[in-house]
Design a protein around this motif. Sequence first.
Motif, PDB file in Angstrom:
ATOM      1  N   ALA A 241       0.840  -1.201   0.000  1.00  0.00           N
ATOM      2  CA  ALA A 241       0.000   0.000   0.000  1.00  0.00           C
ATOM      3  C   ALA A 241       0.872   1.247   0.000  1.00  0.00           C
ATOM      4  O   ALA A 241       0.630   2.196  -0.750  1.00  0.00           O
ATOM      5  N   LEU A 242       1.916   1.238   0.845  1.00  0.00           N
ATOM      6  CA  LEU A 242       2.802   2.402   0.926  1.00  0.00           C
ATOM      7  C   LEU A 242       3.570   2.594  -0.377  1.00  0.00           C
ATOM      8  O   LEU A 242       3.743   3.721  -0.852  1.00  0.00           O
ATOM      9  N   ALA A 243       4.039   1.485  -0.974  1.00  0.00           N
ATOM     10  CA  ALA A 243       4.819   1.602  -2.204  1.00  0.00           C
ATOM     11  C   ALA A 243       3.994   2.199  -3.336  1.00  0.00           C
ATOM     12  O   ALA A 243       4.448   3.104  -4.040  1.00  0.00           O
ATOM     13  N   ILE A 244       2.758   1.730  -3.501  1.00  0.00           N
ATOM     14  CA  ILE A 244       1.948   2.234  -4.614  1.00  0.00           C
ATOM     15  C   ILE A 244       1.547   3.689  -4.364  1.00  0.00           C
ATOM     16  O   ILE A 244       1.503   4.518  -5.283  1.00  0.00           O
ATOM     17  N   ALA A 245       1.284   4.017  -3.079  1.00  0.00           N
ATOM     18  CA  ALA A 245       0.892   5.393  -2.751  1.00  0.00           C
ATOM     19  C   ALA A 245       2.068   6.339  -2.955  1.00  0.00           C
ATOM     20  O   ALA A 245       1.918   7.432  -3.503  1.00  0.00           O
ATOM     21  N   ALA A 246       3.271   5.914  -2.533  1.00  0.00           N
ATOM     22  CA  ALA A 246       4.451   6.761  -2.706  1.00  0.00           C
ATOM     23  C   ALA A 246       4.736   6.966  -4.195  1.00  0.00           C
ATOM     24  O   ALA A 246       5.047   8.082  -4.626  1.00  0.00           O
ATOM     25  N   GLY A 247       4.596   5.900  -4.977  1.00  0.00           N
ATOM     26  CA  GLY A 247       4.796   6.014  -6.419  1.00  0.00           C
ATOM     27  C   GLY A 247       3.803   6.986  -7.034  1.00  0.00           C
ATOM     28  O   GLY A 247       4.156   7.840  -7.846  1.00  0.00           O
ATOM     29  N   THR A 248       2.537   6.863  -6.618  1.00  0.00           N
ATOM     30  CA  THR A 248       1.509   7.757  -7.140  1.00  0.00           C
ATOM     31  C   THR A 248       1.824   9.205  -6.786  1.00  0.00           C
ATOM     32  O   THR A 248       1.683  10.106  -7.616  1.00  0.00           O
ATOM     33  N   TYR A 249       2.287   9.429  -5.554  1.00  0.00           N
ATOM     34  CA  TYR A 249       2.568  10.797  -5.108  1.00  0.00           C
ATOM     35  C   TYR A 249       3.752  11.380  -5.881  1.00  0.00           C
ATOM     36  O   TYR A 249       3.759  12.562  -6.231  1.00  0.00           O
ATOM     37  N   LEU A 250       4.746  10.537  -6.169  1.00  0.00           N
ATOM     38  CA  LEU A 250       5.882  11.008  -6.962  1.00  0.00           C
ATOM     39  C   LEU A 250       5.384  11.530  -8.308  1.00  0.00           C
ATOM     40  O   LEU A 250       5.852  12.536  -8.811  1.00  0.00           O
ATOM     41  N   GLY A 251       4.383  10.824  -8.885  1.00  0.00           N
ATOM     42  CA  GLY A 251       3.755  11.291 -10.114  1.00  0.00           C
ATOM     43  C   GLY A 251       4.607  11.038 -11.333  1.00  0.00           C
ATOM     44  O   GLY A 251       5.740  11.480 -11.402  1.00  0.00           O
ATOM     45  N   GLY A 252       4.081  10.306 -12.298  1.00  0.00           N
ATOM     46  CA  GLY A 252       4.816  10.137 -13.549  1.00  0.00           C
ATOM     47  C   GLY A 252       4.514  11.327 -14.442  1.00  0.00           C
ATOM     48  O   GLY A 252       3.675  11.258 -15.316  1.00  0.00           O
ATOM     49  N   TRP A 253       5.217  12.434 -14.202  1.00  0.00           N
ATOM     50  CA  TRP A 253       4.849  13.703 -14.875  1.00  0.00           C
ATOM     51  C   TRP A 253       4.917  13.598 -16.385  1.00  0.00           C
ATOM     52  O   TRP A 253       4.157  14.249 -17.102  1.00  0.00           O
ATOM     53  N   ARG A 254       5.860  12.790 -16.906  1.00  0.00           N
ATOM     54  CA  ARG A 254       5.982  12.675 -18.360  1.00  0.00           C
ATOM     55  C   ARG A 254       4.700  12.092 -18.941  1.00  0.00           C
ATOM     56  O   ARG A 254       4.240  12.509 -19.997  1.00  0.00           O
ATOM     57  N   ILE A 255       4.143  11.096 -18.238  1.00  0.00           N
ATOM     58  CA  ILE A 255       2.936  10.441 -18.739  1.00  0.00           C
ATOM     59  C   ILE A 255       1.716  11.328 -18.524  1.00  0.00           C
ATOM     60  O   ILE A 255       0.827  11.426 -19.371  1.00  0.00           O
ATOM     61  N   ILE A 256       1.703  12.023 -17.370  1.00  0.00           N
ATOM     62  CA  ILE A 256       0.598  12.944 -17.090  1.00  0.00           C
ATOM     63  C   ILE A 256       0.519  13.987 -18.211  1.00  0.00           C
ATOM     64  O   ILE A 256      -0.552  14.326 -18.706  1.00  0.00           O
ATOM     65  N   ARG A 257       1.682  14.459 -18.625  1.00  0.00           N
ATOM     66  CA  ARG A 257       1.741  15.476 -19.672  1.00  0.00           C
ATOM     67  C   ARG A 257       1.176  14.944 -20.998  1.00  0.00           C
ATOM     68  O   ARG A 257       0.381  15.607 -21.662  1.00  0.00           O
ATOM     69  N   THR A 258       1.597  13.719 -21.368  1.00  0.00           N
ATOM     70  CA  THR A 258       1.102  13.152 -22.622  1.00  0.00           C
ATOM     71  C   THR A 258      -0.414  12.971 -22.593  1.00  0.00           C
ATOM     72  O   THR A 258      -1.112  13.340 -23.532  1.00  0.00           O
ATOM     73  N   LEU A 259      -0.912  12.411 -21.485  1.00  0.00           N
ATOM     74  CA  LEU A 259      -2.354  12.133 -21.413  1.00  0.00           C
ATOM     75  C   LEU A 259      -3.162  13.414 -21.276  1.00  0.00           C
ATOM     76  O   LEU A 259      -4.241  13.543 -21.845  1.00  0.00           O
ATOM     77  N   GLY A 260      -2.644  14.372 -20.480  1.00  0.00           N
ATOM     78  CA  GLY A 260      -3.427  15.574 -20.196  1.00  0.00           C
ATOM     79  C   GLY A 260      -3.330  16.617 -21.292  1.00  0.00           C
ATOM     80  O   GLY A 260      -4.297  17.323 -21.571  1.00  0.00           O
ATOM     81  N   LYS A 261      -2.150  16.764 -21.916  1.00  0.00           N
ATOM     82  CA  LYS A 261      -1.960  17.820 -22.910  1.00  0.00           C
ATOM     83  C   LYS A 261      -1.765  17.290 -24.323  1.00  0.00           C
ATOM     84  O   LYS A 261      -2.039  17.978 -25.290  1.00  0.00           O
ATOM     85  N   GLY A 262      -1.202  16.074 -24.446  1.00  0.00           N
ATOM     86  CA  GLY A 262      -0.783  15.590 -25.750  1.00  0.00           C
ATOM     87  C   GLY A 262      -1.914  15.110 -26.639  1.00  0.00           C
ATOM     88  O   GLY A 262      -1.935  15.385 -27.827  1.00  0.00           O
ATOM     89  N   LEU A 263      -2.870  14.355 -26.057  1.00  0.00           N
ATOM     90  CA  LEU A 263      -3.912  13.729 -26.864  1.00  0.00           C
ATOM     91  C   LEU A 263      -4.958  14.723 -27.336  1.00  0.00           C
ATOM     92  O   LEU A 263      -5.284  14.798 -28.500  1.00  0.00           O
ATOM     93  N   VAL A 264      -5.501  15.469 -26.367  1.00  0.00           N
ATOM     94  CA  VAL A 264      -6.637  16.338 -26.616  1.00  0.00           C
ATOM     95  C   VAL A 264      -6.445  17.572 -25.744  1.00  0.00           C
ATOM     96  O   VAL A 264      -5.896  17.454 -24.637  1.00  0.00           O
ATOM     97  N   GLU A 265      -6.863  18.749 -26.201  1.00  0.00           N
ATOM     98  CA  GLU A 265      -6.921  19.895 -25.289  1.00  0.00           C
ATOM     99  C   GLU A 265      -8.192  19.726 -24.457  1.00  0.00           C
ATOM    100  O   GLU A 265      -9.300  19.788 -24.993  1.00  0.00           O
ATOM    101  N   ILE A 266      -8.022  19.468 -23.166  1.00  0.00           N
ATOM    102  CA  ILE A 266      -9.182  19.076 -22.360  1.00  0.00           C
ATOM    103  C   ILE A 266      -9.789  20.275 -21.639  1.00  0.00           C
ATOM    104  O   ILE A 266      -9.084  21.040 -20.988  1.00  0.00           O
ATOM    105  N   ALA A 267     -11.100  20.427 -21.748  1.00  0.00           N
ATOM    106  CA  ALA A 267     -11.849  21.422 -20.978  1.00  0.00           C
ATOM    107  C   ALA A 267     -12.537  20.691 -19.826  1.00  0.00           C
ATOM    108  O   ALA A 267     -12.749  19.481 -19.901  1.00  0.00           O
ATOM    109  N   PRO A 268     -12.885  21.420 -18.746  1.00  0.00           N
ATOM    110  CA  PRO A 268     -13.467  20.739 -17.580  1.00  0.00           C
ATOM    111  C   PRO A 268     -14.634  19.796 -17.887  1.00  0.00           C
ATOM    112  O   PRO A 268     -14.659  18.683 -17.340  1.00  0.00           O
ATOM    113  N   PRO A 269     -15.601  20.171 -18.766  1.00  0.00           N
ATOM    114  CA  PRO A 269     -16.682  19.204 -19.017  1.00  0.00           C
ATOM    115  C   PRO A 269     -16.155  17.895 -19.614  1.00  0.00           C
ATOM    116  O   PRO A 269     -16.631  16.811 -19.266  1.00  0.00           O
ATOM    117  N   GLN A 270     -15.150  17.989 -20.485  1.00  0.00           N
ATOM    118  CA  GLN A 270     -14.565  16.771 -21.071  1.00  0.00           C
ATOM    119  C   GLN A 270     -13.851  15.957 -20.004  1.00  0.00           C
ATOM    120  O   GLN A 270     -13.912  14.734 -19.984  1.00  0.00           O
TER     121      GLN A 270
END
Lengths: 405, 98
Positions: free
Chosen positions: A247-276
Motif C-alpha cells: 500500500a505504501l509503495a503504490i501510494a508513494a509512487g503515485t505521489y511522486l507522479g509520472g509527470w511525463r505520462i501525465i503530460r502526454t495524457l493531459g496535454k498531448g492527446l486532446v486539449e481538455i476542458a473541464p466538461p470533457q
Amino acid sequence: MTETTVILVLVVVTALGFDFTNGFHDTANAMATSIATGALRPKVAVALSGILNLIGAFLSVEVALTVSNAVVRIQNSDGTPKDSLTSDGGTALLLIVLAGLVGSIVWNLFTWLLGLPSSSSHALFGGLIGATIAGLGWAGVNWNGDGSKLDGVVGKVILPALLSPVIAGVVAAVGTWLIYKITVGVAARFTDNGFRWGQIGSASLVSLAHGTNDAQKTMGVITLALIASGEWTDTKSIPFWVKASCALAIAAGTYLGGWRIIRTLGKGLVEIAPPQGMAAESSSAAVILASSHLGFALSTTHVATGSILGSGVGKPGAQVRWRVAGRMVAAWLITLPSAAVVGALMWFLGDAIGGLGGALVIFLVLLAAAGYMYWHSRKTPVDHNNVNDEWDETAERREPAGTAA
Amino acid sequence: MSNLGFALEGAWKVLLAGLLLGAGLPAIFALGIRSMAFGAGGDAEVDHAPPHPVGRIGAYLLFAVVLLAVVLGITFIVAGGFGKALSFEHIYPTIVDK
C-alpha cells in the motif's frame, strides 16, 4: 541466513519496486485531466491520488494469490506453488518471479521515459510470461484457458485490451456530447466551476479503484514467493506487513507522479476542458467498476486513454492528435512481448550463473537499467512546474533523443 | 464457447453499464448545472435571463441523485474489498456475501 532467504528478500524488494513504478505510471490515469484543466494544482492532485491509492490498497482484503494463474502455470488452483518448482527450497520459482518482475520494471521505466501510458498489468504479465517460457517452456503458459470461462493470455489480457479502450472511448464520447448539448446557453465561466467539482469527484473514484485493483497484484506475487520459500503457509490470507508495504509503495509512487505520462495524457492527446475531463473520468470510473464487478479483467491505463480520446471525439470541433494516439497504441501492442523478452533474458542470465549469484546479477542489471533511464530522464525533465506547458508536436517527437521506439 | 464469445458477452454488459453510469450520471450532473444557471440567472446564462429560484431546487435534487450514485460506487469498492458484493435484488441496494 540461507541462500533462498537472500533471494526471497531480493524478490520482495523487486516486487515493491514494481508496485512503486505501477503507482507513478498510473497517476496519469486518474489525475491527468484534472491537472490539465487546472481543476487541481499538480501537487495537490498527486497527493490526493496517493492518499486514495493508499486507502484503496488497504481496502482490498480479498486475497489475490491466484492473480498469475490466468496467464502462467506456476501455481496449483488453490494458489500454492507447483511442487516441481519448490523441490529445491523454492529457488526455481523465486528465479522465475524475480526475472519476470525485472522485465516488468524495465519496460515500465522505459515507457515512462518516452512519456507513454502503457499498461502496468501488461508489463507484469508480460514479464512473468517471458520468465515462465524461459524456465518451463511454452507449455508453462496458459494461452487460451480451458474454454469454460474467460481465461488465459488471450481471454484475460489480449481481448480485454482490444475491447476496453473502445468501450471507454464510446462512453466518454457519448457523455461529452450529452454534456455539451445540455449546457448550451450556460456561460462558460459558470459551467467550468461546476464541472471542476464533478471532475475532482470522478478522478478520486478512479484513484480509489486503482488502489484496490493494482496493489493486490503485487501483494499476491509477494505472498506466492513467501509460500514457495516456506515462510508462509496460509493461502487464505496475506501477512499484514505485505499489505502495508505494498500500500505504501503504490501510494508513494503515485505521489511522486509520472509527470511525463501525465503530460502526454493531459496535454498531448486532446486539449481538455473541464466538461470533457469530467466525462472522461466518469467513463473510466464506470467502466473500471462495472468490469471488475463482472469479472472482466482490464487495464486502468487502456480505459483512461480510451476515455480521454473519446472526450475529444465527443466535443464538437475539438482537436484529437491521432499521431500521439498512434504512438500509444503501438506501445500497448509491444508492452507484453517486450516485457516478456526482458523477463526471459533475465531468467536465462540468472539460470546460467545459478543460485544466489544469478539472482544478485539480474538484480544488479535492474538497478543499472533503472539508473541509466533515470539519468536519461534528467536531460529533459518533466515535473509539476512544466507539466502543463503548451504541447508542441515537433518538439515532443524529438524529446527523448535517440530512444524513440 | 470460445474466449472471444465470453469476451464479447462481457464487453456489451460493460458497455451498457458504462453508458448508463459513465455517460448518464455526467448528463444528470450537467442538467444540474444547467438548472443551477437557470436559478442564478443574469451572467450565468448567455441570454442574461432573470433568476428563477426553482432552478436552484431542481439543481440540488439532480446533484443529490449523482451524489447517491457516487456513494453507491464507493460502497461497491469497499464491499468488494471485504469479500462482499452489492446486490440489487430488492431494488434498493443491500450488501451480501459474494
